[in-house]
Design a protein around this motif. Sequence first.
Motif, mmCIF file in Angstrom:
data_model
loop_
_atom_site.group_PDB
_atom_site.id
_atom_site.type_symbol
_atom_site.label_atom_id
_atom_site.label_comp_id
_atom_site.label_asym_id
_atom_site.label_seq_id
_atom_site.Cartn_x
_atom_site.Cartn_y
_atom_site.Cartn_z
ATOM 1 N N ALA A 15 31.900 63.563 79.241
ATOM 2 C CA ALA A 15 33.296 63.998 79.351
ATOM 3 C C ALA A 15 33.953 63.485 80.624
ATOM 4 O O ALA A 15 33.291 63.300 81.652
ATOM 5 N N TYR A 16 35.282 63.288 80.554
ATOM 6 C CA TYR A 16 36.080 63.042 81.746
ATOM 7 C C TYR A 16 36.373 64.418 82.327
ATOM 8 O O TYR A 16 37.141 65.194 81.756
ATOM 9 N N ASP A 52 44.092 58.231 77.282
ATOM 10 C CA ASP A 52 43.443 57.769 76.056
ATOM 11 C C ASP A 52 42.154 58.527 75.731
ATOM 12 O O ASP A 52 41.396 58.113 74.867
ATOM 13 N N ARG A 53 41.897 59.618 76.428
ATOM 14 C CA ARG A 53 40.709 60.433 76.138
ATOM 15 C C ARG A 53 40.956 61.871 76.562
ATOM 16 O O ARG A 53 41.854 62.155 77.345
ATOM 17 N N GLN A 74 51.473 69.500 78.166
ATOM 18 C CA GLN A 74 52.932 69.422 78.041
ATOM 19 C C GLN A 74 53.460 68.017 78.289
ATOM 20 O O GLN A 74 54.462 67.623 77.710
ATOM 21 N N VAL A 75 52.789 67.267 79.160
ATOM 22 C CA VAL A 75 53.265 65.910 79.479
ATOM 23 C C VAL A 75 52.569 64.841 78.653
ATOM 24 O O VAL A 75 52.660 63.653 78.962
ATOM 25 N N GLY A 76 51.865 65.259 77.606
ATOM 26 C CA GLY A 76 51.329 64.298 76.655
ATOM 27 C C GLY A 76 49.871 63.927 76.792
ATOM 28 O O GLY A 76 49.387 63.060 76.065
ATOM 29 N N ARG A 77 49.163 64.544 77.718
ATOM 30 C CA ARG A 77 47.733 64.301 77.815
ATOM 31 C C ARG A 77 47.005 65.305 76.915
ATOM 32 O O ARG A 77 47.557 66.334 76.553
ATOM 33 N N GLU A 78 45.759 64.995 76.582
ATOM 34 C CA GLU A 78 44.935 65.940 75.834
ATOM 35 C C GLU A 78 43.977 66.578 76.825
ATOM 36 O O GLU A 78 43.053 65.921 77.318
ATOM 37 N N ALA A 79 44.205 67.865 77.142
ATOM 38 C CA ALA A 79 43.419 68.548 78.168
ATOM 39 C C ALA A 79 42.819 69.838 77.633
ATOM 40 O O ALA A 79 43.438 70.550 76.847
#
Length: 107
Positions: A15-16, A52-53, A74-79
Motif C-alpha cells: 500500500a501507499y 493513480d492509486r 473531496q479533491v479527487g484522490r482515492e483515500a
Amino acid sequence: MTVPEVEARDVPAEAYLLDVREQDEWVAGHAPEAVHIPMTQIQSRLDEVPGDRTVYVVCRVGGRSLQVAAWLNQVGREAINVDGGMRSWEHEKRPMVSETGQQPFVA
C-alpha cells in the motif's frame, strides 16, 4: 460523505501509506515504507500524493488521518483512513522503524 476505513492489520504490504503526523511523532516510529507529509502541509504538497492509486492515511489514533482522507477524497484522490492509526499498527506488531536509531515507538 463517509470515509472508507480499514484496520491497521488489513493494510496491504504494498500500500501507499501516507503518515500525516508531526515530525517528532514520525521520528519516534513509523512504518518503513510510509511517506511523511504532516497534516498541516497536505494542501501545499498535494502534488506529492499519487492520483493513480489508493492512498492509506495514518496518524496516531485515526482522527487527523480521517480528516485528511476525507479532504483527499473531496479533491479527487482515492483515500482510506487507517482506523486506530499507528497505535493500532504498533499493537498489531506491524513493522516499524525510527529515525533515532532507538527502538521505534508511537509518540
